[in-house]
Design a protein around this motif. Structure first.
Motif, short mmCIF file in Angstrom:
data_model
loop_
_atom_site.label_atom_id
_atom_site.label_comp_id
_atom_site.label_asym_id
_atom_site.label_seq_id
_atom_site.Cartn_x
_atom_site.Cartn_y
_atom_site.Cartn_z
N CYS A 36 -2.60 38.30 27.04
CA CYS A 36 -1.61 37.51 27.78
C CYS A 36 -1.06 38.32 28.96
O CYS A 36 -1.13 39.54 28.99
CB CYS A 36 -0.47 37.13 26.83
SG CYS A 36 0.76 36.02 27.57
N ASP A 38 1.97 38.71 29.41
CA ASP A 38 3.30 39.18 29.00
C ASP A 38 3.51 40.64 29.40
O ASP A 38 2.69 41.51 29.09
CB ASP A 38 3.46 39.03 27.48
CG ASP A 38 4.91 39.21 27.05
OD1 ASP A 38 5.52 38.21 26.64
OD2 ASP A 38 5.41 40.36 27.12
N GLY A 61 -0.89 33.29 27.80
CA GLY A 61 -1.28 32.89 26.45
C GLY A 61 -2.58 33.48 25.94
O GLY A 61 -3.00 33.17 24.84
N HIS A 89 -0.22 37.39 21.33
CA HIS A 89 0.87 38.24 20.83
C HIS A 89 2.02 37.41 20.27
O HIS A 89 2.15 36.23 20.57
CB HIS A 89 1.39 39.13 21.95
CG HIS A 89 2.03 38.35 23.08
ND1 HIS A 89 3.39 38.20 23.20
CD2 HIS A 89 1.48 37.64 24.09
CE1 HIS A 89 3.65 37.44 24.27
NE2 HIS A 89 2.51 37.10 24.82
N CYS A 92 5.30 34.79 22.12
CA CYS A 92 4.68 34.40 23.40
C CYS A 92 5.36 33.15 23.96
O CYS A 92 5.55 32.16 23.25
CB CYS A 92 3.19 34.12 23.20
SG CYS A 92 2.32 33.72 24.74
N GLY A 93 5.70 33.21 25.23
CA GLY A 93 6.34 32.06 25.87
C GLY A 93 5.50 30.80 25.82
O GLY A 93 6.03 29.68 25.81
ZN LIG Z 1 2.31 35.56 26.05
#
Ligand SMILES: [Zn+2]
Length: 164
Positions: A36, A38, A61, A89, A92-93
């Motif tokens: 991701c 992130d 994602g 992970h 995750c948003g």
């Molecule tokens: Zn994520």
């Protein structure tokens, strides 16, 4: 002054001690990691890797999209990749919104994103299973290419291999 001056200044310092110039574009450890975007994830650090070791493919994602597949094909046939790890992970948003939510959010700003597919993740295990299957069954990669999934815990730093 630009919005990027801090980065250019940091790079000027980085380049003074740069010592990786002997590396090639091939993945020295034969690995590609799909993860991701992130900002808490340090893919090289958490896997004990260093620059030159692996191809790192990142998106929102850690989804296996057409573009990720395209990149994996190039990574395998041109750049020494022989195994693929898909690594979403925790926290995750992408697991917290739906595509409809994102369209509604952008709509509030007067932007219509309905022609975009965001690949949000209602069920992380199901999405990972789907994405692993997508890589394992693509006709474009060599049969038997090792493909694994593992979920990275952004709070503990631990990686949990997926049971599928
Ligand atoms: Zn994520």
């Amino acid at each position: 002054m630009s919005a990027f001056d801090d980065l250019y200044a940091a790079n000027a310092r980085f380049a003074t001690t740069f010592a990786n110039s002997e590396l090639t574009g091939r993945a020295a450890r034969g690995l590609a990691v799909v993860t991701c975007m992130d900002s808490r994830i340090d893919p090289l650090g958490l896997l004990g890797l260093k620059a030159g070791d692996a191809k790192i493919l990142r998106n929102a994602g850690a989804r296996v999209t057409d573009d990720v597949l395209r990149t994996l094909v190039l990574a395998v046939y041109l750049l020494g990749v022989e195994r693929v790890l898909v690594m979403p992970h925790t926290d995750c948003g992408m697991t917290k919104v739906t595509d409809s939510d994102v369209h509604a959010l952008t709509q509030e700003r007067g932007v219509d994103t309905r022609s975009l597919e965001f690949h949000t993740v209602p069920d992380q295990h199901e999405a990972l299973r789907h994405d692993l299957t997508r890589i394992r069954t693509t006709p474009f990669l060599p049969e038997g290419t090792p493909v694994a999934g593992a979920i990275y815990d952004v709070h503990t730093g631990r990686l949990t291999p997926a049971p599928f």
